[in-house]
Design a protein around this motif. Structure first.
Motif, mmCIF file in Angstrom:
data_model
loop_
_atom_site.group_PDB
_atom_site.id
_atom_site.type_symbol
_atom_site.label_atom_id
_atom_site.label_comp_id
_atom_site.label_asym_id
_atom_site.label_seq_id
_atom_site.Cartn_x
_atom_site.Cartn_y
_atom_site.Cartn_z
ATOM 1 N N LEU A 133 -73.380 -37.835 38.031
ATOM 2 C CA LEU A 133 -72.887 -37.664 39.399
ATOM 3 C C LEU A 133 -73.130 -38.913 40.239
ATOM 4 N N GLY A 134 -74.239 -39.590 40.003
ATOM 5 C CA GLY A 134 -74.550 -40.770 40.812
ATOM 6 C C GLY A 134 -75.678 -41.569 40.189
ATOM 7 N N LYS A 135 -75.662 -42.857 40.495
ATOM 8 C CA LYS A 135 -76.736 -43.739 40.017
ATOM 9 C C LYS A 135 -77.278 -44.516 41.204
ATOM 10 N N VAL B 257 -76.031 -27.267 38.181
ATOM 11 C CA VAL B 257 -77.113 -27.848 38.983
ATOM 12 C C VAL B 257 -77.028 -29.369 38.935
ATOM 13 N N ALA B 258 -77.622 -30.011 39.928
ATOM 14 C CA ALA B 258 -77.709 -31.480 39.955
ATOM 15 C C ALA B 258 -79.132 -31.849 39.543
ATOM 16 N N VAL B 259 -79.247 -32.671 38.513
ATOM 17 C CA VAL B 259 -80.571 -33.016 37.957
ATOM 18 C C VAL B 259 -80.836 -34.506 38.126
ATOM 19 N N ILE C 2 -79.922 -30.066 54.614
ATOM 20 C CA ILE C 2 -80.645 -30.870 53.623
ATOM 21 C C ILE C 2 -80.431 -30.224 52.258
ATOM 22 N N VAL C 3 -80.104 -31.051 51.257
ATOM 23 C CA VAL C 3 -79.790 -30.521 49.929
ATOM 24 C C VAL C 3 -80.983 -29.713 49.402
ATOM 25 N N LYS C 4 -80.681 -28.560 48.792
ATOM 26 C CA LYS C 4 -81.749 -27.621 48.396
ATOM 27 C C LYS C 4 -82.391 -27.994 47.058
ATOM 28 N N MET D 11 -81.726 -29.703 41.594
ATOM 29 C CA MET D 11 -81.272 -29.385 42.946
ATOM 30 C C MET D 11 -79.947 -28.626 42.909
ATOM 31 N N GLU D 12 -79.575 -28.046 44.054
ATOM 32 C CA GLU D 12 -78.260 -27.390 44.145
ATOM 33 C C GLU D 12 -77.171 -28.457 43.955
ATOM 34 N N TYR D 13 -76.127 -28.073 43.298
ATOM 35 C CA TYR D 13 -74.990 -28.966 43.067
ATOM 36 C C TYR D 13 -74.019 -28.827 44.233
ATOM 37 N N LEU D 14 -73.694 -29.963 44.862
ATOM 38 C CA LEU D 14 -72.731 -29.939 45.968
ATOM 39 C C LEU D 14 -71.383 -30.402 45.425
ATOM 40 N N PRO D 15 -70.428 -29.494 45.319
ATOM 41 C CA PRO D 15 -69.186 -29.766 44.589
ATOM 42 C C PRO D 15 -68.284 -30.850 45.176
ATOM 43 N N TYR D 16 -68.370 -31.070 46.492
ATOM 44 C CA TYR D 16 -67.432 -32.023 47.100
ATOM 45 C C TYR D 16 -67.906 -33.471 47.008
ATOM 46 N N GLY D 17 -69.111 -33.676 46.494
ATOM 47 C CA GLY D 17 -69.534 -35.050 46.231
ATOM 48 C C GLY D 17 -69.998 -35.824 47.440
ATOM 49 N N SER D 18 -69.990 -37.157 47.300
ATOM 50 C CA SER D 18 -70.531 -38.021 48.356
ATOM 51 C C SER D 18 -69.589 -38.053 49.557
ATOM 52 N N ALA E 253 -74.545 -43.309 54.904
ATOM 53 C CA ALA E 253 -73.480 -42.416 54.423
ATOM 54 C C ALA E 253 -73.590 -42.198 52.909
ATOM 55 N N ARG E 254 -74.079 -43.214 52.181
ATOM 56 C CA ARG E 254 -74.198 -43.096 50.717
ATOM 57 C C ARG E 254 -75.186 -42.008 50.319
ATOM 58 N N ASN E 255 -76.065 -41.619 51.258
ATOM 59 C CA ASN E 255 -77.056 -40.573 50.972
ATOM 60 C C ASN E 255 -76.722 -39.248 51.635
ATOM 61 N N VAL E 256 -75.462 -39.092 52.045
ATOM 62 C CA VAL E 256 -75.003 -37.823 52.613
ATOM 63 C C VAL E 256 -73.973 -37.239 51.649
ATOM 64 N N LEU E 257 -74.130 -35.942 51.344
ATOM 65 C CA LEU E 257 -73.208 -35.265 50.425
ATOM 66 C C LEU E 257 -72.431 -34.186 51.152
ATOM 67 N N VAL E 258 -71.297 -33.794 50.584
ATOM 68 C CA VAL E 258 -70.406 -32.811 51.194
ATOM 69 C C VAL E 258 -70.495 -31.495 50.414
HETATM 70 C C1 LIG Z 1 -77.182 -39.553 47.051
HETATM 71 C C2 LIG Z 1 -77.449 -40.518 45.962
HETATM 72 C C3 LIG Z 1 -77.843 -39.849 44.639
HETATM 73 N N1 LIG Z 1 -76.883 -38.806 44.267
HETATM 74 C C4 LIG Z 1 -77.001 -37.477 44.508
HETATM 75 C C5 LIG Z 1 -75.865 -36.886 43.980
HETATM 76 C C6 LIG Z 1 -75.508 -35.469 44.008
HETATM 77 N N2 LIG Z 1 -74.199 -35.173 43.813
HETATM 78 C C7 LIG Z 1 -73.783 -33.889 43.902
HETATM 79 N N3 LIG Z 1 -72.469 -33.592 43.736
HETATM 80 C C8 LIG Z 1 -71.400 -34.431 43.404
HETATM 81 C C9 LIG Z 1 -71.502 -35.827 43.310
HETATM 82 C C10 LIG Z 1 -70.387 -36.590 42.970
HETATM 83 C C11 LIG Z 1 -69.158 -35.952 42.731
HETATM 84 C C12 LIG Z 1 -67.935 -36.739 42.369
HETATM 85 O O1 LIG Z 1 -66.852 -36.203 42.263
HETATM 86 N N4 LIG Z 1 -68.079 -38.081 42.158
HETATM 87 C C13 LIG Z 1 -66.915 -38.865 41.791
HETATM 88 C C14 LIG Z 1 -69.050 -34.562 42.826
HETATM 89 C C15 LIG Z 1 -70.172 -33.812 43.161
HETATM 90 N N5 LIG Z 1 -74.609 -32.853 44.156
HETATM 91 C C16 LIG Z 1 -75.927 -33.116 44.332
HETATM 92 N N6 LIG Z 1 -76.971 -32.286 44.614
HETATM 93 C C17 LIG Z 1 -78.110 -33.002 44.729
HETATM 94 C C18 LIG Z 1 -77.835 -34.345 44.524
HETATM 95 C C19 LIG Z 1 -76.433 -34.424 44.280
HETATM 96 C C20 LIG Z 1 -75.051 -37.914 43.491
HETATM 97 N N7 LIG Z 1 -75.697 -39.074 43.674
#
Ligand SMILES: CCCn1cc(-c2nc(Nc3ccc(C(=O)NC)cc3)nc3[nH]ccc23)cn1
Length: 303
Positions: free
Chosen positions: A22-24, A46-48, A77-79, A96-103, A146-151
């Protein structure tokens, strides 16, 4: 009781099925996994987060991050869901909870057309509420961007990374770090650049930068780093970059208002960017300023 609480928190690695990355970051990586004890794909997504071997953050930092996020209970705040002791307990993973809409950045790129001013202000007020809660817990985020805010949905964003978060000591108003590390100086308040001092008021400065990112629709060409480097000159190398930026801020240069940004919103950013930390608004008064700007935005939203 303590044992029961811990019991719910432990995820068994053998049931944690990797799906995708999901992210690096300089911390390690966040993976999408399904926790599927029944083995029939009915388990939760889940997001690991796990520490990468190249880790710039130590295990101690990661443990502190886990301690931090597990103590936060806020809609913005992400759970925290729990931890997974990896093979032979060499490394712990944070679940953590997975946030489907991403960053937020990715979301803005994709949905820019139907994100109106009112929605930008809704997102801003949610981030502000998350920061207000963080402050009430005596935490300083230190990496609000903004890079640390998820939707989480079309109407909900959450603060999602606590890798640099520190607790302010009871007898102090600020936290002083020892080594700068990978500093996102373009989001830093002047006192953070010059004295590595971090406080709720330096988080307010960063919130102003996030407001600028929101009203720039997280557009890469208007990214704070790019705008600052354009002003300073791309020939400047990193250590003196900080000095150049600090002098610009001392000369009262600030990021320019984003295109079509309502004057009242730009005015809020300017207040967040007061040079002296005590002249900046608190997160609770920022809440009122944002609500007040919302009232001005009659225009309905499509979304
Ligand atoms: C903030 C910096 C570290 N980080 C945290 C996350 C993260 N992402 C997501 N969902 C997510 C992310 C990306 C996409 C996507 O479509 N990408 C092209 C879809 C869903 N849920 C999360 N729950 C807790 C952390 C977390 C990703 N990077």
């Amino acid at each position: 009781n303590m044992f029961k609480k811990q019991q719910q928190d432990v995820f068994e690695e053998r049931y944690l099925r990797f799906i995708s990355v999901l992210g690096k970051g300089n911390f390690g990586s966040v993976d999408l996994c399904r926790y599927d004890p029944w083995g029939d794909n009915t388990g939760d997504l889940v997001a690991v987060k796990e520490l990468q071997s190249n880790k710039q953050t130590t295990m101690a930092d990661f443990q502190r991050e886990i301690q931090t996020i597990s103590s936060l209970h806020c809609d913005y705040i992400v759970k925290y869901k729990g931890i997974c002791y990896s093979a032979g307990r060499l490394s712990t993973k944070l679940v953590m909870e997975y946030l489907p809409y991403g960053s937020l950045i990715g979301y803005m790129e994709k949905h820019r057309q139907n994100v109106c001013t009112r929605k930008l202000l809704l997102f801003a007020s949610q981030i502000c509420k998350g920061m207000e809660y963080l402050q009430s817990m005596r935490y300083v985020h230190r990496d609000l961007a903004a890079r640390n805010v998820l939707v989480a949905s079309d109407t909900l964003v959450k603060i999602a990374d606590f890798g640099l978060t520190k607790i302010i000591p009871v007898d102090k108003e600020y936290y002083r770090v020892t080594q700068p590390g990978e500093s996102p100086i373009f989001w830093y308040a002047p006192e953070s650049i010059s004295e590595l001092k971090f406080s709720h008021k330096s988080d307010v400065w960063s919130f102003g930068i996030v407001l600028h990112e929101l009203f720039s629709y997280c557009d890469i060409i208007r990214n704070p780093k790019r705008l600052c480097i354009q002003k300073i000159g791309s020939y400047v190398q990193s250590p003196s970059m900080a000095i150049h930026l600090l002098n610009l801020l001392k000369d009262n240069w600030r990021l320019p208002a984003p295109p079509q940004c309502p004057p009242k919103v730009h005015n809020i950013m300017i207040q967040c960017w007061e040079f002296n930390s005590e002249d900046r608004p608190s997160f609770s008064s920022l809440q009122d300023l944002i609500e007040n700007s919302l009232l001005d935005e009659r225009e309905g939203c499509k979304g």
